[in-house]
Design an enzyme around this catalytic site. Structure first.
Site, short mmCIF file in Angstrom:
data_model
loop_
_atom_site.label_atom_id
_atom_site.label_comp_id
_atom_site.label_asym_id
_atom_site.label_seq_id
_atom_site.Cartn_x
_atom_site.Cartn_y
_atom_site.Cartn_z
CE LYS A 1 -2.86 0.83 3.64
NZ LYS A 1 -2.58 2.19 4.15
N GLY B 1 -4.92 8.06 5.35
CA GLY B 1 -4.04 9.02 6.00
C GLY B 1 -2.83 9.32 5.13
CB SER C 1 5.24 9.69 11.53
OG SER C 1 4.37 9.86 10.43
CD GLN D 1 0.47 8.32 7.26
OE1 GLN D 1 -0.06 9.06 8.07
NE2 GLN D 1 -0.13 7.24 6.78
CG ASP E 1 0.56 0.02 9.32
OD1 ASP E 1 0.22 0.85 10.18
OD2 ASP E 1 0.87 0.35 8.15
NE ARG F 1 -5.27 -0.06 12.79
CZ ARG F 1 -4.59 0.15 11.67
NH1 ARG F 1 -3.28 0.25 11.70
NH2 ARG F 1 -5.21 0.24 10.51
C1 S3P Z 1 2.45 4.82 6.16
C2 S3P Z 1 3.05 5.12 7.34
C3 S3P Z 1 2.57 4.66 8.64
C4 S3P Z 1 1.58 3.52 8.51
C5 S3P Z 1 0.58 3.77 7.42
C6 S3P Z 1 1.27 3.95 6.09
C7 S3P Z 1 3.03 5.35 4.91
O1 S3P Z 1 1.95 5.73 9.30
O2 S3P Z 1 0.93 3.30 9.72
O3 S3P Z 1 -0.31 2.68 7.32
O4 S3P Z 1 2.71 4.83 3.83
O5 S3P Z 1 3.81 6.31 4.99
P1 S3P Z 1 2.78 6.78 10.18
O6 S3P Z 1 3.71 7.45 9.30
O7 S3P Z 1 1.75 7.74 10.69
O8 S3P Z 1 3.41 6.00 11.27
#
Ligand code: S3P
Length: 449
Positions: A39, A112, A186, A188, A336, A367
């Site tokens: 993903k 997100g 993180s 993200q 995750d 969660r």
């Molecule tokens: C992700 C980063 C993770 C993960 C999310 C996907 C990504 O989140 O939990 O399902 O693709 O960058 P965080 O960056 O908030 O930890």
């Protein structure tokens, strides 16, 4: 040995109940599985393809709802993306800095990653105005973690609670480079700031307290970005102003999806499952290390590198699991997978402690609370901690009614728990699985024989 009965009931409101009936003489799981595309990598391939110059070809894209959200947002800003499929998706990029002002609200759905990464790009497109929203879950998840560093770069973003909750409105601007010290590990947050840095003159750096998944760094480099990493300080620096160029991306299978079968194979007696083509990037393999610590029998076979990401086939056999403690730097590398790891802990001997994982409270659902409630409803012994869970294994589970709380990873984790529960389990709102694994129920039926 008779198969468990797996039924999917669709209700009038299109919500689905997944009913899993354990046969009296138990089940064993057998077979070979190919999990859907990763993903995180799928999102990034679509986004970088959209903002690069020229064509990007993506093989193995995840066909879940989340990448679909990313594709439609970028289509709304001028990128041309062919119909999503696993064989080949073609993205005609529009070149760095050329995202068009969309005529409507950009909807990130449940994702997100779509919203947070996209915000870095939107905030750095001068003269254009954007509005972004998402579903009920996403509109309640914290955006301040990306709004704050972007504001530090000069971004103009408005939203509820001081700009911390979507819907958000963004007035794109020329930003100033920054060195952002993120309080959380993180990917993200890191990726959002790096994407903003692409269009910002000078060097933009992100330092995080522990290394989070590094797919953005790998893919940005492959697309031609000027990017350096400092592993000693967990820092990444991007130099703005360099064009990106379309690439061929091959998306490996998602280890987060493979995790359900790894745990299923480890906890259901007599099982042996082989999972082919799984991404084993070291920033994602915390789940393998945790299961190995618990005594799981997992073999890595045919290790190789595919388009800049390490890949292997994984084979899991049932074994007797022991409890363990999971905390610290491994947490971002299995964040995750904690819901399914909690299921493994329910069938392990002793008390498993999961700490330093407060981030779980702001995922697609809380969660920690949801897994503790739902597993306890099945007879498990799970205590919530502020930042994790304490799980005492060894109590047999009984089938009952449980709920996904519309969270894909909760739906699938509960389905795996149900394989080892006596009697019948009904998982309400099981359709959530299609966010990251649309074929989950069919694969479950396949390995149950
Ligand atoms: C992700 C980063 C993770 C993960 C999310 C996907 C990504 O989140 O939990 O399902 O693709 O960058 P965080 O960056 O908030 O930890």
């Amino acid at each position: 040995m008779s198969a468990s009965v797996i039924t999917l009931e669709t209700k009038e409101n299109f919500s689905q109940n997944l009913v899993i009936q354990q046969p009296p003489n138990g089940i064993s799981l057998q077979g070979q599985i190919r999990v859907p595309g990763d993903k995180s990598i799928s999102h990034r391939a679509l986004m970088l393809g959209a903002i690069a110059q020229g064509e990007t070809e993506i093989q193995g894209l995840l066909l879940g709802e989340d990448p679909q959200s990313t594709a439609s947002c970028f289509q709304g800003m001028g990128a041309s993306i062919s119909e999503l499929n696993t064989d080949l998706v073609r993205v005609q990029g529009i070149g760095l800095g050329n995202l068009q002002e969309p005529l409507d609200v950009l909807n990130a759905g449940n994702s997100g990653t779509t919203m947070r990464l996209m915000l870095g790009l939107l905030a750095s497109h001068p003269g254009r105005f954007f509005t972004v929203t998402g579903d009920n879950s996403l509109r309640s998840r914290p955006m301040s973690r990306v709004v704050k560093p972007l504001q530090q770069m000069g971004a103009e973003i408005w939203g509820r609670k001081g700009g911390s909750l979507a819907p958000l409105a963004i007035q794109g601007k020329s930003l100033q480079p920054t060195h952002y010290h993120s309080p959380i590990a993180s990917a993200q947050v890191k990726s959002c700031v790096l994407l903003a840095g692409l269009l910002t003159e000078g060097k933009t750096t992100v330092t995080e307290p522990a290394l989070s998944r590094d797919h953005s760094e790998r893919m940005l480099k492959a697309f031609g970005a000027e990017l350096t990493t400092d592993p000693e300080t967990n820092s990444v620096t991007v130099t703005g102003g360099n064009q990106l160029y379309g690439q061929k991306v091959v998306v490996p299978g998602d280890i987060s999806s493979a995790a359900f079968w790894l745990v299923a194979g480890a906890i259901v007696p007599g099982s042996e499952i082989s999972i082919t083509n799984v991404g084993i990037n070291p920033t994602r393999t915390g789940i393998l290390e945790a299961l190995e610590m618990m005594g799981a029998d997992i073999q890595k076979e045919n290790e190789r590198e595919v388009a800049g990401e390490p890949v292997a086939d994984l084979r899991v056999r049932h074994s007797h699991l022991q409890s363990c403690t999971i905390s610290g730097e491994i947490i971002p590398r299995l964040i995750d997978e904690i819901p399914i790891l909690a299921v493994a802990a329910v069938f392990a001997e002793g008390t498993t402690v999961i700490k330093d994982a407060a981030e779980l409270r702001v995922k697609e659902s809380d969660r920690i609370a949801v897994m503790a409630q739902q597993l306890n409803q099945m007879g498990a012994k799970v205590t919530e901690l502020d930042d994790g869970m304490e799980i005492t294994g060894g109590t047999p589970l009984r089938g009952t009614d449980v709920d996904s709380y519309t969270d894909h990873r909760i739906a699938m984790s509960l389905a795996i728990a149900a394989l080892n529960a006596q009697g019948e389990t009904t998982i309400h709102r099981a359709e959530a699985a299609s966010i990251s694994y649309p074929d989950f129920t069919n694969t479950l039926a396949q390995i149950c024989g």
